[in-house]
Every structure is written in structure tokens, then in C-alpha cells.
Scaffold this active site. Structure first.
Site, short mmCIF file in Angstrom:
data_model
loop_
_atom_site.label_atom_id
_atom_site.label_comp_id
_atom_site.label_asym_id
_atom_site.label_seq_id
_atom_site.Cartn_x
_atom_site.Cartn_y
_atom_site.Cartn_z
N HIS B 125 0.93 -1.40 -0.14
CA HIS B 125 0.37 -0.03 -0.23
C HIS B 125 1.15 1.06 0.01
CE1 HIS B 125 -3.05 3.10 1.99
NE2 HIS B 125 -3.44 2.50 1.33
N ALA B 167 -0.66 9.54 35.85
CA ALA B 167 0.05 9.78 34.58
C ALA B 167 0.62 7.90 34.93
CB ALA B 167 1.73 10.75 35.66
N THR B 172 -7.87 -0.15 32.04
CA THR B 172 -7.97 -1.54 30.95
C THR B 172 -9.30 -1.42 31.12
OG1 THR B 172 -7.63 -2.82 32.81
CG2 THR B 172 -5.71 -2.94 31.56
N ARG B 187 -5.79 0.15 39.18
CA ARG B 187 -6.76 0.38 40.23
C ARG B 187 -7.37 1.79 40.66
NH1 ARG B 187 -6.92 -4.27 38.16
NH2 ARG B 187 -5.65 -5.47 38.62
N ARG B 190 -8.43 6.02 44.87
CA ARG B 190 -8.85 6.77 45.86
C ARG B 190 -11.21 7.48 45.70
NH1 ARG B 190 -6.74 12.99 47.18
NH2 ARG B 190 -8.60 13.34 47.03
#
Lengths: 195, 194
Positions: B125, B167, B172, B187, B190
Site C-alpha cells: 500500500h 500519569a 483496561t 486500580r 481514592r
């Protein structure tokens, strides 16, 4: 905008490459679009050949940061997007390997771990070095086998072998071998499933 | 898309490109450079919508032929990379840090044989792109979300209103509203007061 022309104008043709770089048929290396960067700015390898690239590869905007004894082999039909290859010893990449944007692969620590040695090394790297030798540091080959996919923003560290067909999720930090046909994620990267 | 449609130029642009016609930029929004569109090939009626007071500078929009990206009012996107084959929606007042990757597609078939075939095809391509080969899942970044630098937002993720992503986090799974998440994989660390 004639995009094709723009893309092509940044391609490195075989006559522009360092003489110890072999580029296979229908493979292209392009520079970064951003000014001031080019793929061989930190290419210092004296081996011949230092880089061997197979056929049909698309290597967009990558950096070859290579020491004097570094060697990189890349197979056929690989597709890399703006990645950083830091090599002091050996990096072997198989066929059909895809590596995503802004990923770093390194086969070395670049500085010794011992604090005293690091001071000597820092001086040897400085503008006041006066010809002192640098201190030795750890280096171990990195092997990326056929059909591996590596996502964006990932990091692959020294001594790692990524097994055939493995999937390295974006942002992973790979510090250990990845078994073939597994999916890894995280820092440090861990197996989260099969492909 | 018709190449003639790439007509608009930006004032004082360091990149020699133009803005595609299916990009809708509110006149109060800030679009820094046409560099953002060097990987853009959306054929959707609106491929990018930039809302009132929104800013988008060196972000690269790697948008496939069916991709649609929308950036809400007063949202601020610095130099991120948005990989979009379906829909990426960034809510009002969202703040996106540098080198953040937001992707709705892995861009390659998971099946090895199909992937090898796609790599061989793309090598012939002229643009050498991996094209529409994955199975995209839309991504939604809610209103008032703040994403720290170099984080990755993976396909299918929905980030709830007001959440903060640390950061270099890798997100996921869906993120509940008004939480702080961090880590790789990310995870909840807070819950925010409202």
C-alpha cells in the site's frame, strides 16, 4: 495535501543510509516529522553489518540509538511506528512483528549499578571527561520472535525474550521473558491470558 | 475521501498540511497544527468535532475511514495520540496530558494468519498503513475527566464523570465517576468528594 509525496519525501533511500546498514527489498525507513530528529542521529555502531532489515518492512519515524558494538536484525514484514531502539549489544526481531507508537526497546542499562562506579561513569560521560574510560554496565540481548504484537507506550528491557505470537498490551513494562502465544499487561508485565 | 477537500490552512502552521473538510472546529476552539491530521483519513460526515472553547495542539489523530472523534466544550487535549476506527468521545472540560494514548482498536487482527496477511498487504500500500483490521470498541472519556501524561486508555473503556487517571496508568476497565485511578493496570486509589 498530497500525503503520499509528503510521506515519501521523508523516506531514507538506501544511498542515504550508513554503509553498514542493509535494507531489504520494499522496506522503508522514514524520519520523524518533527524537525531536528532523524533515525541515525545516535547510530555509532562500527560492526558491518550493524543493521540488517528484511523485506516489506515499514519502519516509520524510528530511532536507532546504537553503541559501537551493537547489532540489530529485523526480519520481514515488520511494522514499527515511531519507536526507540536502544542497543549496545544485540537486538533480534523476527518476522511479522508489529510495535506500536512511542515504545522503547533497550538491551542495556547504560550505566553501572554500583554508586561509586556511577560517579566515575558520570565524569567519563561529562564534557570534562579528558579521555577517561567509562565503567562497564550490564547488557543482554533482546529477542522478539515472529508474529509478536507490542502496543503503544510499552517498554522492553534487557535480556528479555518475547515468545512467538505473544501480545504485549499498551503501556506494559516487560522485564521478564514472555511465553509464546500469551497476552501480557502491566508494570511489571504479567501474563493475563492466551492469544 | 476526496483529496481536493483538504483545503483549509491554519495561520502560522509549522507543518505544511491542511485541514480536512469533514473536521468541524468551533470558531472559539483552538487547533494548533495540521500535523494532527497526517494520519487522519476519516470518511465519516464529521470525522472530528472540536467544541466551543476546546483546545487541541500536537495531538495526532490516527483516525481510520469510519472513525469519529469528538472533543467537548473547553476540553484541553495536549500532545496525545488518538487511534480511532469507531468512536472516541472526549467530554466537556476534560484535560488530557501529553503522550496519552486513547485507542478504540488494536488495528491488527488477533489471528496470526490474518495478521500476517494484513502486514503483507500493507507493505504494498503506498501509505503502508494497517487499515481497519481490528474490531473497534468505542471509548468514552466523561465530562470533567483528567488524564495524566503517558497514560493508555484501551479499547472499550468508559471513564466516568470527574475521574482522575494518574500519569502512566494503563486503563483496561471502566472507571466509576469521581474516583482517582492509578497504576498499570490501573486500580481505584481514592474516591473524590463532590
Amino acid at each position: 495535501m498530497n500525503e503520499t509525496a509528503q510521506h515519501k519525501s521523508l523516506c531514507w533511500t538506501p544511498d542515504q543510509l550508513p554503509p553498514n546498514v542493509r535494507l531489504g527489498a520494499n522496506s522503508v525507513i522514514t524520519g520523524h516529522y518533527l524537525p531536528g530528529d532523524h533515525p541515525f542521529k545516535r547510530f555509532r555502531s562500527r560492526l558491518d553489518p550493524a543493521i540488517v532489515i528484511g523485506e516489506g518492512c515499514t519502519l516509520n519515524g524510528l530511532y536507532f540509538n546504537m553503541g559501537e558494538e551493537a547489532r540489530i536484525e529485523i526480519g520481514n514484514y515488520c511494522h514499527f511506528t515511531e519507536i526507540f531502539l536502544l542497543c549496545e549489544l544485540e537486538l533480534r526481531v523476527g518476522n511479522y512483528v508489529v510495535i506500536g507508537w512511542h515504545t522503547t526497546v533497550t538491551d542495556a542499562d547504560f550505566h553501572p549499578v554500583s554508586p561509586d562506579d556511577r560517579i566515575v561513569d558520570a565524569i567519563a560521560c561529562s564534557p570534562l571527561a579528558n579521555g577517561q574510560d567509562r565503567r562497564p554496565f550490564a547488557r543482554k540481548p533482546v529477542i522478539i520472535e515472529d508474529n509478536v504484537w507490542v502496543g503503544a507506550n510499552a517498554t522492553i528491557l534487557k535480556g528479555v525474550r518475547i515468545g512467538e505470537g505473544a501480545f504485549v498490551e499498551p503501556g506494559s513494562v516487560v522485564v521478564r521473558d514472555v511465553p509464546p502465544r500469551t497476552r501480557v499487561l502491566g508494570n511489571p508485565a504479567q501474563v493475563i491470558g492466551d492469544v | 475521501m476526496n483529496p481536493a477537500a483538504w483545503s483549509r490552512k491554519l495561520p502560522q502552521d509549522w507543518y505544511p498540511g491542511t485541514i480536512p473538510s469533514n473536521v468541524s472546529v468551533c470558531e472559539t476552539a483552538y487547533l494548533g497544527t495540521s500535523y494532527s491530521f497526517h494520519e487522519y483519513r476519516s470518511g465519516a460526515s464529521i470525522g472530528l468535532r472540536l467544541g466551543r472553547g476546546a483546545s487541541l495542539d500536537k495531538t495526532v489523530l490516527d483516525v481510520g475511514s469510519n472513525g469519529q472523534v469528538s472533543v467537548g466544550e473547553f476540553a484541553f487535549v495536549s500532545s496525545a495520540r488518538i487511534i480511532c476506527d469507531s468512536e472516541v468521545e472526549i467530554g466537556d472540560y476534560a484535560l488530557i496530558g501529553w503522550n496519552v494514548v486513547i485507542m478504540d482498536s488494536y488495528r491488527v487482527p488477533i489471528d496470526v494468519v490474518m495478521r500476517r496477511h494484513e502486514l503483507e498487504r500493507s507493505s504494498l500500500h503506498p501509505q503502508r498503513r494497517l487499515e481497519d483490521a481490528g474490531e473497534p470498541r468505542p471509548v468514552q472519556i466523561g465530562r470533567n475527566v483528567w488524564i495524566g501524561f503517558e497514560a493508555c486508555i484501551l479499547p472499550g473503556v468508559i471513564i466516568g464523570e470527574g475521574a482522575v487517571v494518574g500519569a502512566r496508568s494503563v486503563v483496561t476497565e471502566n472507571v466509576p465517576p469521581f474516583t482517582v485511578i492509578a497504576g498499570n493496570p490501573a486500580r481505584i486509589v481514592r474516591v473524590l468528594d463532590r
